[in-house]
Write a protein that holds these residues in place. Structure first.
Motif, PDB file in Angstrom:
ATOM      1  N   ASP A  60      68.416 -84.959 -10.029  1.00 59.11           N
ATOM      2  CA  ASP A  60      68.520 -84.529 -11.423  1.00 59.11           C
ATOM      3  C   ASP A  60      69.928 -84.025 -11.715  1.00 59.11           C
ATOM      4  O   ASP A  60      70.445 -83.155 -11.003  1.00 59.11           O
ATOM      5  CB  ASP A  60      67.513 -83.412 -11.725  1.00 59.11           C
ATOM      6  N   PRO A  61      70.583 -84.554 -12.758  1.00 61.84           N
ATOM      7  CA  PRO A  61      71.917 -84.064 -13.111  1.00 61.84           C
ATOM      8  C   PRO A  61      71.868 -82.620 -13.602  1.00 61.84           C
ATOM      9  O   PRO A  61      70.841 -82.153 -14.107  1.00 61.84           O
ATOM     10  CB  PRO A  61      72.358 -85.024 -14.216  1.00 61.84           C
ATOM     11  N   THR A  62      72.961 -81.919 -13.434  1.00 63.51           N
ATOM     12  CA  THR A  62      73.055 -80.537 -13.913  1.00 63.51           C
ATOM     13  C   THR A  62      73.207 -80.494 -15.421  1.00 63.51           C
ATOM     14  O   THR A  62      72.591 -79.658 -16.104  1.00 63.51           O
ATOM     15  CB  THR A  62      74.253 -79.833 -13.242  1.00 63.51           C
ATOM     16  N   SER A  63      74.025 -81.375 -15.959  1.00 70.71           N
ATOM     17  CA  SER A  63      74.186 -81.483 -17.409  1.00 70.71           C
ATOM     18  C   SER A  63      74.701 -82.871 -17.739  1.00 70.71           C
ATOM     19  O   SER A  63      75.118 -83.622 -16.860  1.00 70.71           O
ATOM     20  CB  SER A  63      75.135 -80.407 -17.947  1.00 70.71           C
ATOM     21  N   GLY A  64      74.668 -83.203 -19.030  1.00 67.27           N
ATOM     22  CA  GLY A  64      75.082 -84.525 -19.468  1.00 67.27           C
ATOM     23  C   GLY A  64      73.888 -85.351 -19.902  1.00 67.27           C
ATOM     24  O   GLY A  64      72.744 -84.876 -19.912  1.00 67.27           O
ATOM     25  N   GLU A  65      74.156 -86.589 -20.243  1.00 65.82           N
ATOM     26  CA  GLU A  65      73.093 -87.445 -20.785  1.00 65.82           C
ATOM     27  C   GLU A  65      73.175 -88.839 -20.192  1.00 65.82           C
ATOM     28  O   GLU A  65      74.268 -89.391 -19.998  1.00 65.82           O
ATOM     29  CB  GLU A  65      73.215 -87.513 -22.309  1.00 65.82           C
ATOM     30  N   ILE A  66      71.999 -89.415 -19.912  1.00 65.66           N
ATOM     31  CA  ILE A  66      71.879 -90.792 -19.437  1.00 65.66           C
ATOM     32  C   ILE A  66      70.935 -91.528 -20.381  1.00 65.66           C
ATOM     33  O   ILE A  66      69.804 -91.077 -20.608  1.00 65.66           O
ATOM     34  CB  ILE A  66      71.332 -90.858 -18.002  1.00 65.66           C
ATOM     35  N   LEU A  67      71.401 -92.634 -20.932  1.00 64.49           N
ATOM     36  CA  LEU A  67      70.605 -93.413 -21.873  1.00 64.49           C
ATOM     37  C   LEU A  67      70.395 -94.820 -21.330  1.00 64.49           C
ATOM     38  O   LEU A  67      71.342 -95.456 -20.841  1.00 64.49           O
ATOM     39  CB  LEU A  67      71.302 -93.498 -23.235  1.00 64.49           C
ATOM     40  N   ILE A  68      69.169 -95.311 -21.429  1.00 63.52           N
ATOM     41  CA  ILE A  68      68.860 -96.693 -21.099  1.00 63.52           C
ATOM     42  C   ILE A  68      68.259 -97.335 -22.341  1.00 63.52           C
ATOM     43  O   ILE A  68      67.258 -96.846 -22.880  1.00 63.52           O
ATOM     44  CB  ILE A  68      67.885 -96.793 -19.916  1.00 63.52           C
ATOM     45  N   ASP A  69      68.912 -98.389 -22.806  1.00 63.53           N
ATOM     46  CA  ASP A  69      68.508 -99.029 -24.061  1.00 63.53           C
ATOM     47  C   ASP A  69      68.425 -98.012 -25.196  1.00 63.53           C
ATOM     48  O   ASP A  69      67.554 -98.082 -26.061  1.00 63.53           O
ATOM     49  CB  ASP A  69      67.164 -99.741 -23.906  1.00 63.53           C
ATOM     50  N   GLY A  70      69.323 -97.044 -25.169  1.00 59.25           N
ATOM     51  CA  GLY A  70      69.384 -96.051 -26.229  1.00 59.25           C
ATOM     52  C   GLY A  70      68.415 -94.901 -26.088  1.00 59.25           C
ATOM     53  O   GLY A  70      68.445 -93.960 -26.890  1.00 59.25           O
ATOM     54  N   GLU A  71      67.540 -94.937 -25.093  1.00 58.21           N
ATOM     55  CA  GLU A  71      66.555 -93.882 -24.890  1.00 58.21           C
ATOM     56  C   GLU A  71      67.007 -92.955 -23.761  1.00 58.21           C
ATOM     57  O   GLU A  71      67.498 -93.406 -22.733  1.00 58.21           O
ATOM     58  CB  GLU A  71      65.184 -94.471 -24.570  1.00 58.21           C
ATOM     59  N   SER A  72      66.798 -91.657 -23.958  1.00 58.56           N
ATOM     60  CA  SER A  72      67.275 -90.670 -23.000  1.00 58.56           C
ATOM     61  C   SER A  72      66.439 -90.668 -21.732  1.00 58.56           C
ATOM     62  O   SER A  72      65.215 -90.513 -21.770  1.00 58.56           O
ATOM     63  CB  SER A  72      67.241 -89.275 -23.623  1.00 58.56           C
ATOM     64  N   LEU A  73      67.135 -90.842 -20.607  1.00 56.77           N
ATOM     65  CA  LEU A  73      66.473 -90.730 -19.309  1.00 56.77           C
ATOM     66  C   LEU A  73      66.478 -89.282 -18.849  1.00 56.77           C
ATOM     67  O   LEU A  73      65.549 -88.838 -18.175  1.00 56.77           O
ATOM     68  CB  LEU A  73      67.175 -91.632 -18.297  1.00 56.77           C
ATOM     69  N   THR A  74      67.505 -88.542 -19.235  1.00 53.48           N
ATOM     70  CA  THR A  74      67.607 -87.153 -18.798  1.00 53.48           C
ATOM     71  C   THR A  74      66.509 -86.281 -19.400  1.00 53.48           C
ATOM     72  O   THR A  74      66.109 -85.272 -18.812  1.00 53.48           O
ATOM     73  CB  THR A  74      68.986 -86.570 -19.172  1.00 53.48           C
ATOM     74  N   ASN A  75      65.995 -86.676 -20.564  1.00 58.22           N
ATOM     75  CA  ASN A  75      64.936 -85.897 -21.208  1.00 58.22           C
ATOM     76  C   ASN A  75      63.540 -86.457 -20.936  1.00 58.22           C
ATOM     77  O   ASN A  75      62.553 -85.935 -21.466  1.00 58.22           O
ATOM     78  CB  ASN A  75      65.167 -85.840 -22.717  1.00 58.22           C
ATOM     79  N   ALA A  76      63.463 -87.504 -20.128  1.00 59.36           N
ATOM     80  CA  ALA A  76      62.173 -88.143 -19.870  1.00 59.36           C
ATOM     81  C   ALA A  76      61.259 -87.222 -19.069  1.00 59.36           C
ATOM     82  O   ALA A  76      61.700 -86.551 -18.127  1.00 59.36           O
ATOM     83  CB  ALA A  76      62.382 -89.453 -19.122  1.00 59.36           C
ATOM     84  N   GLY A  77      59.986 -87.198 -19.445  1.00 56.44           N
ATOM     85  CA  GLY A  77      58.995 -86.438 -18.702  1.00 56.44           C
ATOM     86  C   GLY A  77      58.631 -87.122 -17.410  1.00 56.44           C
ATOM     87  O   GLY A  77      59.058 -88.254 -17.140  1.00 56.44           O
ATOM     88  N   GLU A  78      57.825 -86.473 -16.602  1.00 57.53           N
ATOM     89  CA  GLU A  78      57.493 -86.983 -15.273  1.00 57.53           C
ATOM     90  C   GLU A  78      56.822 -88.353 -15.329  1.00 57.53           C
ATOM     91  O   GLU A  78      57.188 -89.268 -14.593  1.00 57.53           O
ATOM     92  CB  GLU A  78      56.592 -85.976 -14.560  1.00 57.53           C
ATOM     93  N   GLU A  79      55.848 -88.518 -16.210  1.00 54.00           N
ATOM     94  CA  GLU A  79      55.141 -89.794 -16.307  1.00 54.00           C
ATOM     95  C   GLU A  79      56.047 -90.877 -16.883  1.00 54.00           C
ATOM     96  O   GLU A  79      56.044 -92.028 -16.418  1.00 54.00           O
ATOM     97  CB  GLU A  79      53.883 -89.642 -17.163  1.00 54.00           C
ATOM     98  N   GLU A  80      56.827 -90.520 -17.895  1.00 55.84           N
ATOM     99  CA  GLU A  80      57.754 -91.484 -18.497  1.00 55.84           C
ATOM    100  C   GLU A  80      58.774 -91.949 -17.466  1.00 55.84           C
ATOM    101  O   GLU A  80      59.115 -93.137 -17.399  1.00 55.84           O
ATOM    102  CB  GLU A  80      58.457 -90.832 -19.692  1.00 55.84           C
TER     103      GLU A  80
END
Length: 406
Positions: A79-99
């Motif tokens: 897990d990154p400490t800070s920053g943002e990762i997007l795949i196809d425009g959707e945030s991976l860093t904010n994704a829940g466990e199931e997502e």
């Protein structure tokens, strides 16, 4: 092409005080000083990048540069400490466990340096493991796994066990396992570094064909610059958790951002990196049906060249004229009467080392597109210059960081 993976200002810190470490890093404090103040290690330091669909993006750096930590942040194995990762425009860093679980199952796959095969499962069972996790039926996953094994040349070994395979073959199984799930993004963490040099080159050659077949976006980690230059559409050079330079292979070699990058490129075979389009120049031409021996000589004197192309009314090459071919001719002789209609030609993507024989006669090589459009010429002198070592390469060798020539 659209962006497949976008990373914005990514940090990863290991240690007791990550927030303070990030703040210090943002202020430009050196990695060692941050550790002295916080006992925390900044492994990834403010990394931003974008990877296009179907692109092969290479991250290259020495051991400890942060490249393996970075790629594990992309699928959140770390897990990154800070920053943002997007795949196809959707945030991976904010994704829940199931997502996140679904994303790893259905969109992303990873190939590791160490094969991590199940010794008690057959080659095919190893290749279909990701499909089994998805809940795919036995018949369908067998079909998909066999197609992936065929792509890496191992379909005949489907029912063998990993212990019966060489190291190179085992790595192919690992690659097939990653491909069998038909991932949109394939993460590859130094997948060929444990292989013998010959097998490694074979795997590098195969990877381009495999990517073309599967239309996959690939992020590839390596410590080997030659591998990076051979495979990458774009290359990021990483040092102390940061990207020092990002660009296409030609730019990394011809315009290094600093001495650190120069040290990596000092012994690169430029002829196997630079392409015709990177050194071609606008052609100085003569007109078929208009120019004569007299006007051709004047044009050569003006351009400071001894060989010019003759073009037709559409601007396409009809042949070439050398200065020596005009000797003893009357000034009003039509150039079409004496020109050589057979000329050396290439496409813009051709590597310079492949042009050596064509340049041997001293005639500029015409660069033409697939539809025959005359794009420019490559001067033999330019090819020969790029194919030999220069003094700059020797000087930069003395500045090479430890391990840079790996």
């Amino acid at each position: 092409m659209t962006d497949k993976l976008v990373v914005k200002n990514l940090f990863k810190v290991f240690g007791p005080d990550p927030d303070q470490a990030v703040e210090l890093a943002k202020q430009g404090v050196a990695k060692d000083e941050i550790y002295r103040q916080t006992e925390s290690v900044v492994a990834v330091n403010d990394v931003s990048l974008s990877v296009k669909e179907r692109e092969l993006f290479v991250v290259m750096g020495l051991s400890g540069s942060g490249k393996s930590t970075l790629i594990r942040c992309f699928n959140r194995l770390i897990d990154p400490t800070s920053g943002e990762i997007l795949i196809d425009g959707e945030s991976l860093t904010n994704a829940g466990e199931e997502e996140l679980r679904q994303l790893r199952k259905n969109k992303m796959s990873m190939v590791f340096q160490h094969f991590a095969l199940f010794p008690h499962k057959t080659v095919c069972e190893n290749a279909e493991y990701g499909l089994k996790v998805r809940g795919i039926s036995r018949r369908e996953r067998r079909e998909k796994a066999m197609a992936a094994l065929e792509a890496v040349g191992l379909d005949a070994w489907a029912d063998a066990y990993p212990d019966n395979l060489s190291g190179g073959m085992q790595q192919r199984v690992g690659l097939a396992r990653g491909l069998a799930v038909d991932p949109e993004v394939l993460l590859m963490d130094e997948p060929f570094s444990a292989l013998d040099p010959l097998i490694r080159r074979e795997m590098q050659d195969e990877l381009a064909g495999i990517q073309e077949k599967y239309k996959t976006t690939i992020i590839f980690i390596t410590h080997d610059l030659h591998e990076a230059l051979k495979l990458g559409d774009h290359i990021a050079i990483m040092k102390d958790g940061r990207f020092v330079q990002v660009g296409p292979p030609e730019e990394i070699v011809t315009a290094p951002a600093d001495d650190y990058v120069s040290a990596f490129t000092h012994d690169v075979d430029r002829g196997r990196v630079l392409r015709a389009e990177s050194v071609m120049e606008a052609p100085v031409t003569l007109q078929a049906g208009k120019d004569t021996a007299s006007s051709a000589l004047a044009r050569m004197d003006e351009a400071g060249q001894d060989c010019l192309y003759v073009v037709d009314e559409k601007g396409q090459p009809a042949g070439y004229i050398r200065r020596a071919m005009l000797a003893d001719l009357s000034g009003d002789t039509k150039i079409t009467d004496v020109m050589e209609s057979s000329y050396p030609r290439t496409d813009p993507d051709r590597l310079l080392f492949e042009l050596y024989e064509q340049c041997a006669e001293g005639v500029p090589v015409a660069v033409q597109s697939e539809d025959g459009k005359f794009l420019g010429v490559v001067q033999p002198s330019q090819v020969f210059t790029e194919l030999v070592s220069d003094e700059t390469a020797t000087e930069s060798q003395d500045k090479a960081p430890a391990g840079a020539a790996q």
